[in-house]
Design a protein around this motif. Structure first.
Motif, PDB file in Angstrom:
ATOM      1  N   MET A   1       0.832  -1.185   0.000  1.00 16.47           N
ATOM      2  CA  MET A   1       0.000   0.000   0.000  1.00 16.47           C
ATOM      3  C   MET A   1       0.881   1.255   0.000  1.00 16.47           C
ATOM      4  O   MET A   1       0.641   2.175  -0.773  1.00 16.47           O
ATOM      5  N   GLN A   2       1.906   1.289   0.889  1.00 19.12           N
ATOM      6  CA  GLN A   2       2.766   2.470   0.962  1.00 19.12           C
ATOM      7  C   GLN A   2       3.564   2.644  -0.322  1.00 19.12           C
ATOM      8  O   GLN A   2       3.769   3.774  -0.770  1.00 19.12           O
ATOM      9  N   ALA A   3       4.010   1.555  -0.927  1.00 17.33           N
ATOM     10  CA  ALA A   3       4.740   1.646  -2.186  1.00 17.33           C
ATOM     11  C   ALA A   3       3.858   2.259  -3.274  1.00 17.33           C
ATOM     12  O   ALA A   3       4.308   3.092  -4.064  1.00 17.33           O
ATOM     13  N   LEU A   4       2.587   1.866  -3.303  1.00 12.61           N
ATOM     14  CA  LEU A   4       1.665   2.392  -4.306  1.00 12.61           C
ATOM     15  C   LEU A   4       1.390   3.878  -4.066  1.00 12.61           C
ATOM     16  O   LEU A   4       1.336   4.659  -5.017  1.00 12.61           O
ATOM     17  N   ILE A   5       1.248   4.283  -2.816  1.00 13.26           N
ATOM     18  CA  ILE A   5       1.048   5.697  -2.497  1.00 13.26           C
ATOM     19  C   ILE A   5       2.269   6.504  -2.951  1.00 13.26           C
ATOM     20  O   ILE A   5       2.137   7.521  -3.634  1.00 13.26           O
ATOM     21  N   GLY A   6       3.458   6.035  -2.575  1.00 17.28           N
ATOM     22  CA  GLY A   6       4.681   6.732  -2.972  1.00 17.28           C
ATOM     23  C   GLY A   6       4.828   6.815  -4.477  1.00 17.28           C
ATOM     24  O   GLY A   6       5.182   7.866  -5.019  1.00 17.28           O
ATOM     25  N   ALA A   7       4.563   5.718  -5.173  1.00 19.66           N
ATOM     26  CA  ALA A   7       4.664   5.703  -6.628  1.00 19.66           C
ATOM     27  C   ALA A   7       3.663   6.666  -7.262  1.00 19.66           C
ATOM     28  O   ALA A   7       3.994   7.396  -8.201  1.00 19.66           O
ATOM     29  N   ALA A   8       2.447   6.698  -6.745  1.00 18.96           N
ATOM     30  CA  ALA A   8       1.417   7.591  -7.294  1.00 18.96           C
ATOM     31  C   ALA A   8       1.819   9.053  -7.117  1.00 18.96           C
ATOM     32  O   ALA A   8       1.689   9.864  -8.037  1.00 18.96           O
ATOM     33  N   LEU A   9       2.326   9.403  -5.938  1.00 20.36           N
ATOM     34  CA  LEU A   9       2.715  10.789  -5.676  1.00 20.36           C
ATOM     35  C   LEU A   9       3.940  11.185  -6.488  1.00 20.36           C
ATOM     36  O   LEU A   9       4.018  12.303  -6.989  1.00 20.36           O
ATOM     37  N   LEU A  10       4.870  10.281  -6.651  1.00 20.57           N
ATOM     38  CA  LEU A  10       6.077  10.570  -7.404  1.00 20.57           C
ATOM     39  C   LEU A  10       5.781  10.669  -8.901  1.00 20.57           C
ATOM     40  O   LEU A  10       6.244  11.583  -9.573  1.00 20.57           O
ATOM     41  N   ALA A  11       4.993   9.757  -9.409  1.00 29.00           N
ATOM     42  CA  ALA A  11       4.709   9.711 -10.846  1.00 29.00           C
ATOM     43  C   ALA A  11       3.823  10.852 -11.323  1.00 29.00           C
ATOM     44  O   ALA A  11       3.936  11.284 -12.469  1.00 29.00           O
ATOM     45  N   SER A  12       2.962  11.347 -10.452  1.00 29.67           N
ATOM     46  CA  SER A  12       1.995  12.354 -10.890  1.00 29.67           C
ATOM     47  C   SER A  12       2.644  13.692 -11.214  1.00 29.67           C
ATOM     48  O   SER A  12       2.181  14.399 -12.096  1.00 29.67           O
ATOM     49  N   GLY A  13       3.678  14.075 -10.480  1.00 33.37           N
ATOM     50  CA  GLY A  13       4.319  15.360 -10.717  1.00 33.37           C
ATOM     51  C   GLY A  13       3.474  16.549 -10.307  1.00 33.37           C
ATOM     52  O   GLY A  13       3.779  17.688 -10.654  1.00 33.37           O
ATOM     53  N   ARG A  14       2.408  16.308  -9.578  1.00 30.68           N
ATOM     54  CA  ARG A  14       1.499  17.364  -9.112  1.00 30.68           C
ATOM     55  C   ARG A  14       0.849  16.878  -7.830  1.00 30.68           C
ATOM     56  O   ARG A  14       0.888  15.685  -7.540  1.00 30.68           O
ATOM     57  N   PRO A  15       0.234  17.789  -7.068  1.00 30.31           N
ATOM     58  CA  PRO A  15      -0.511  17.312  -5.895  1.00 30.31           C
ATOM     59  C   PRO A  15      -1.659  16.391  -6.332  1.00 30.31           C
ATOM     60  O   PRO A  15      -2.382  16.694  -7.280  1.00 30.31           O
ATOM     61  N   VAL A  16      -1.780  15.273  -5.661  1.00 29.81           N
ATOM     62  CA  VAL A  16      -2.822  14.295  -5.985  1.00 29.81           C
ATOM     63  C   VAL A  16      -3.907  14.398  -4.925  1.00 29.81           C
ATOM     64  O   VAL A  16      -3.635  14.307  -3.728  1.00 29.81           O
ATOM     65  N   ARG A  17      -5.125  14.597  -5.376  1.00 28.22           N
ATOM     66  CA  ARG A  17      -6.253  14.725  -4.461  1.00 28.22           C
ATOM     67  C   ARG A  17      -6.560  13.382  -3.793  1.00 28.22           C
ATOM     68  O   ARG A  17      -6.319  12.323  -4.364  1.00 28.22           O
ATOM     69  N   LEU A  18      -7.083  13.464  -2.573  1.00 24.92           N
ATOM     70  CA  LEU A  18      -7.396  12.259  -1.803  1.00 24.92           C
ATOM     71  C   LEU A  18      -8.361  11.358  -2.577  1.00 24.92           C
ATOM     72  O   LEU A  18      -8.202  10.138  -2.585  1.00 24.92           O
ATOM     73  N   ARG A  19      -9.320  11.952  -3.247  1.00 28.09           N
ATOM     74  CA  ARG A  19     -10.298  11.184  -4.029  1.00 28.09           C
ATOM     75  C   ARG A  19      -9.575  10.351  -5.102  1.00 28.09           C
ATOM     76  O   ARG A  19      -9.909   9.196  -5.338  1.00 28.09           O
ATOM     77  N   GLU A  20      -8.556  10.939  -5.741  1.00 27.37           N
ATOM     78  CA  GLU A  20      -7.797  10.216  -6.762  1.00 27.37           C
ATOM     79  C   GLU A  20      -6.995   9.079  -6.142  1.00 27.37           C
ATOM     80  O   GLU A  20      -6.946   7.975  -6.686  1.00 27.37           O
ATOM     81  N   LEU A  21      -6.352   9.365  -5.008  1.00 26.37           N
ATOM     82  CA  LEU A  21      -5.588   8.320  -4.326  1.00 26.37           C
ATOM     83  C   LEU A  21      -6.488   7.172  -3.888  1.00 26.37           C
ATOM     84  O   LEU A  21      -6.129   6.007  -4.004  1.00 26.37           O
ATOM     85  N   ALA A  22      -7.658   7.519  -3.375  1.00 24.82           N
ATOM     86  CA  ALA A  22      -8.610   6.488  -2.949  1.00 24.82           C
ATOM     87  C   ALA A  22      -8.955   5.577  -4.127  1.00 24.82           C
ATOM     88  O   ALA A  22      -9.015   4.349  -3.978  1.00 24.82           O
ATOM     89  N   GLY A  23      -9.154   6.162  -5.304  1.00 27.82           N
ATOM     90  CA  GLY A  23      -9.463   5.366  -6.494  1.00 27.82           C
ATOM     91  C   GLY A  23      -8.315   4.439  -6.885  1.00 27.82           C
ATOM     92  O   GLY A  23      -8.519   3.272  -7.206  1.00 27.82           O
ATOM     93  N   VAL A  24      -7.091   4.978  -6.849  1.00 28.21           N
ATOM     94  CA  VAL A  24      -5.917   4.179  -7.193  1.00 28.21           C
ATOM     95  C   VAL A  24      -5.722   3.046  -6.190  1.00 28.21           C
ATOM     96  O   VAL A  24      -5.378   1.926  -6.560  1.00 28.21           O
ATOM     97  N   LEU A  25      -5.966   3.357  -4.920  1.00 29.47           N
ATOM     98  CA  LEU A  25      -5.747   2.367  -3.863  1.00 29.47           C
ATOM     99  C   LEU A  25      -6.919   1.405  -3.694  1.00 29.47           C
ATOM    100  O   LEU A  25      -6.800   0.394  -3.001  1.00 29.47           O
ATOM    101  N   GLY A  26      -8.061   1.757  -4.274  1.00 32.36           N
ATOM    102  CA  GLY A  26      -9.246   0.920  -4.110  1.00 32.36           C
ATOM    103  C   GLY A  26      -9.805   0.990  -2.704  1.00 32.36           C
ATOM    104  O   GLY A  26     -10.301  -0.010  -2.180  1.00 32.36           O
ATOM    105  N   LEU A  27      -9.701   2.171  -2.089  1.00 37.81           N
ATOM    106  CA  LEU A  27     -10.161   2.367  -0.708  1.00 37.81           C
ATOM    107  C   LEU A  27     -11.184   3.491  -0.645  1.00 37.81           C
ATOM    108  O   LEU A  27     -11.285   4.305  -1.554  1.00 37.81           O
ATOM    109  N   SER A  28     -11.895   3.561   0.477  1.00 37.97           N
ATOM    110  CA  SER A  28     -12.752   4.715   0.732  1.00 37.97           C
ATOM    111  C   SER A  28     -11.834   5.911   0.995  1.00 37.97           C
ATOM    112  O   SER A  28     -10.636   5.748   1.290  1.00 37.97           O
ATOM    113  N   GLU A  29     -12.370   7.120   0.924  1.00 40.12           N
ATOM    114  CA  GLU A  29     -11.555   8.310   1.181  1.00 40.12           C
ATOM    115  C   GLU A  29     -11.037   8.314   2.616  1.00 40.12           C
ATOM    116  O   GLU A  29      -9.902   8.723   2.862  1.00 40.12           O
ATOM    117  N   ASP A  30     -11.851   7.863   3.574  1.00 39.46           N
ATOM    118  CA  ASP A  30     -11.395   7.804   4.965  1.00 39.46           C
ATOM    119  C   ASP A  30     -10.221   6.841   5.113  1.00 39.46           C
ATOM    120  O   ASP A  30      -9.219   7.152   5.763  1.00 39.46           O
TER     121      ASP A  30
END
Length: 172
Positions: free
Chosen positions: A1-30
């Protein structure tokens, strides 16, 4: 999970909204928020040379300020010259009064608002519409880059102003 979060933030090159991260991670926003917070704590604990920052309505990875000086030779392009006092005055008016027309800015400053062009070139302000007043003048507002440059999550993070008197923002 942490590797995917780090990869998403690094690859995006911009601030990633929580809603987008939730979608990538397959989790609720909470659940995504808890995972992102745990990731931030793990970065701090590990001392890996970057940290998590909440900015502009999302999250991004940044170099901690205590390391940025040593990295200056690697960073490009060279920083732009600082904004002039006039440009900062216009930017403050736009930030606090947006959407606002150039004529309104000039009336508040008692001087030209020609620096709007500079602020647009630096992508700190943009045209956000047209006024309903005579001539339909352009309305200006701040951009996401403004939030990033000033380290703000939202415009609500701007320091509060006493009342609606903006005269203390302007030159005396």
């Amino acid at each position: 999970m942490q590797a995917l979060i780090g990869a998403a933030l690094l690859a995006s090159g911009r601030p990633v909204r929580l809603r987008e991260l939730a979608g990538v991670l397959g989790l609720s926003e909470d659940a995504a928020l808890r995972a992102v917070q745990a990731f931030g704590r793990e970065l701090e604990r590990a001392g890996l040379g970057f940290t998590l920052e909440a900015v502009a309505g999302g999250y991004r990875l940044i170099v901690p300020p205590h390391l940025s000086g040593q990295l200056a030779p690697l960073l490009a392009p060279p920083p732009l010259p600082p904004l002039s006092t006039a440009a900062l005055e216009v930017l403050a008016i736009i930030a606090y009064r947006q959407p606002v027309t150039r004529a309104e800015i000039e009336a508040m400053r008692g001087a030209s608002a020609g620096t709007v062009v500079t602020l647009q070139e630096r992508e700190l302000v943009k045209v956000v519409g047209r006024s309903d007043s005579v001539g339909s003048p352009l309305l200006y507002g701040t951009t996401e880059k403004f939030l990033l440059e000033f380290g703000l999550t939202t415009l609500k993070d701007l320091p509060p102003l006493p009342g609606t008197d903006f005269s203390h923002l302007l030159r005396s």
